[in-house]
Design a protein around this motif. Structure first.
Motif, PDB file in Angstrom:
ATOM      1  N   ALA A 233       2.180  37.675 -13.078  1.00 38.91           N
ATOM      2  CA  ALA A 233       3.097  38.452 -12.562  1.00 38.91           C
ATOM      3  C   ALA A 233       2.776  39.522 -11.658  1.00 38.91           C
ATOM      4  O   ALA A 233       3.227  39.840 -10.433  1.00 38.91           O
ATOM      5  CB  ALA A 233       4.353  38.818 -13.545  1.00 38.91           C
ATOM      6  N   TYR A 234       1.711  40.349 -11.944  1.00 38.83           N
ATOM      7  CA  TYR A 234       1.530  41.570 -11.373  1.00 38.83           C
ATOM      8  C   TYR A 234      -0.092  41.300 -11.028  1.00 38.83           C
ATOM      9  O   TYR A 234      -0.736  42.570 -10.897  1.00 38.83           O
ATOM     10  CB  TYR A 234       1.456  42.990 -12.151  1.00 38.83           C
ATOM     11  CG  TYR A 234       3.147  42.954 -12.285  1.00 38.83           C
ATOM     12  CD1 TYR A 234       3.931  43.149 -11.339  1.00 38.83           C
ATOM     13  CD2 TYR A 234       3.570  42.866 -13.806  1.00 38.83           C
ATOM     14  CE1 TYR A 234       5.209  43.287 -11.750  1.00 38.83           C
ATOM     15  CE2 TYR A 234       4.988  42.838 -14.033  1.00 38.83           C
ATOM     16  CZ  TYR A 234       5.771  43.163 -12.735  1.00 38.83           C
ATOM     17  OH  TYR A 234       7.083  43.214 -13.137  1.00 38.83           O
ATOM     18  N   ALA A 235      -0.733  40.243 -11.075  1.00 36.82           N
ATOM     19  CA  ALA A 235      -2.140  40.006 -10.938  1.00 36.82           C
ATOM     20  C   ALA A 235      -2.383  40.229  -9.369  1.00 36.82           C
ATOM     21  O   ALA A 235      -3.631  40.999  -9.046  1.00 36.82           O
ATOM     22  CB  ALA A 235      -2.494  38.560 -11.442  1.00 36.82           C
ATOM     23  N   LYS A 236      -1.685  39.966  -8.651  1.00 35.04           N
ATOM     24  CA  LYS A 236      -1.845  40.081  -7.261  1.00 35.04           C
ATOM     25  C   LYS A 236      -0.478  40.319  -6.526  1.00 35.04           C
ATOM     26  O   LYS A 236       0.554  39.908  -7.156  1.00 35.04           O
ATOM     27  CB  LYS A 236      -2.521  38.727  -6.520  1.00 35.04           C
ATOM     28  CG  LYS A 236      -1.576  37.493  -6.385  1.00 35.04           C
ATOM     29  CD  LYS A 236      -2.130  36.488  -5.843  1.00 35.04           C
ATOM     30  CE  LYS A 236      -1.060  35.299  -5.546  1.00 35.04           C
ATOM     31  NZ  LYS A 236      -1.256  34.775  -4.145  1.00 35.04           N
TER      32      LYS A 236
ATOM     33  N   ARG B  73       6.081  34.047  -6.021  1.00 31.58           N
ATOM     34  CA  ARG B  73       5.954  34.311  -7.546  1.00 31.58           C
ATOM     35  C   ARG B  73       6.044  33.474  -8.175  1.00 31.58           C
ATOM     36  O   ARG B  73       5.241  32.957  -8.950  1.00 31.58           O
ATOM     37  CB  ARG B  73       6.247  35.747  -7.972  1.00 31.58           C
ATOM     38  CG  ARG B  73       5.877  36.122  -9.240  1.00 31.58           C
ATOM     39  CD  ARG B  73       6.725  37.616  -9.703  1.00 31.58           C
ATOM     40  NE  ARG B  73       6.821  38.313  -8.855  1.00 31.58           N
ATOM     41  CZ  ARG B  73       6.110  39.531  -8.877  1.00 31.58           C
ATOM     42  NH1 ARG B  73       5.211  39.665  -9.785  1.00 31.58           N
ATOM     43  NH2 ARG B  73       6.241  40.486  -8.068  1.00 31.58           N
ATOM     44  N   ALA B  74       7.383  32.835  -8.115  1.00 34.72           N
ATOM     45  CA  ALA B  74       7.831  31.694  -9.027  1.00 34.72           C
ATOM     46  C   ALA B  74       7.114  30.527  -8.924  1.00 34.72           C
ATOM     47  O   ALA B  74       6.785  29.827  -9.811  1.00 34.72           O
ATOM     48  CB  ALA B  74       9.281  31.386  -8.768  1.00 34.72           C
ATOM     49  N   ALA B  75       6.883  30.503  -7.686  1.00 34.25           N
ATOM     50  CA  ALA B  75       5.836  29.054  -7.493  1.00 34.25           C
ATOM     51  C   ALA B  75       4.809  29.150  -8.096  1.00 34.25           C
ATOM     52  O   ALA B  75       4.023  28.106  -8.231  1.00 34.25           O
ATOM     53  CB  ALA B  75       5.773  28.816  -5.889  1.00 34.25           C
ATOM     54  N   ALA B  76       4.110  30.212  -8.121  1.00 36.73           N
ATOM     55  CA  ALA B  76       2.920  30.398  -8.733  1.00 36.73           C
ATOM     56  C   ALA B  76       2.636  30.251 -10.130  1.00 36.73           C
ATOM     57  O   ALA B  76       1.649  29.991 -10.775  1.00 36.73           O
ATOM     58  CB  ALA B  76       2.282  31.714  -8.311  1.00 36.73           C
TER      59      ALA B  76
END
Length: 77
Positions: free
Chosen positions: A29-32, A40-43
């Protein structure tokens, strides 16, 4: 039988969930920085596959969860 409430953020009662949430925040969530919430949801699916199939977990002796659980989707043969 009696209903019991657990205190939030209490490792003694819900430590595995708290640890997963911490890992989720730090590694996905907050890695990048993401350009949007949709990005974000796609990752998430890619990260979850990595978490379950490629990332060693110290709590299970350095194995991956997919190595420990033998009835995952696609592993019935």
């Amino acid at each position: 039988m009696k209903h019991k409430w657990t205190k939030p953020y209490r490792p003694q009662t819900n430590g595995k969930v708290e640890r997963f949430n911490r890992t989720l925040a730090a590694e996905w969530a907050y890695a990048k920085p993401y350009a949007s919430e949709a990005e974000r949801a796609a990752a998430y699916e890619t990260w979850l596959h990595h978490y379950n199939h490629h990332r060693p977990h110290t709590g299970i002796g350095g194995q991956t969860p997919s190595a420990r659980v033998h009835n995952l989707t696609g592993k019935y043969t």
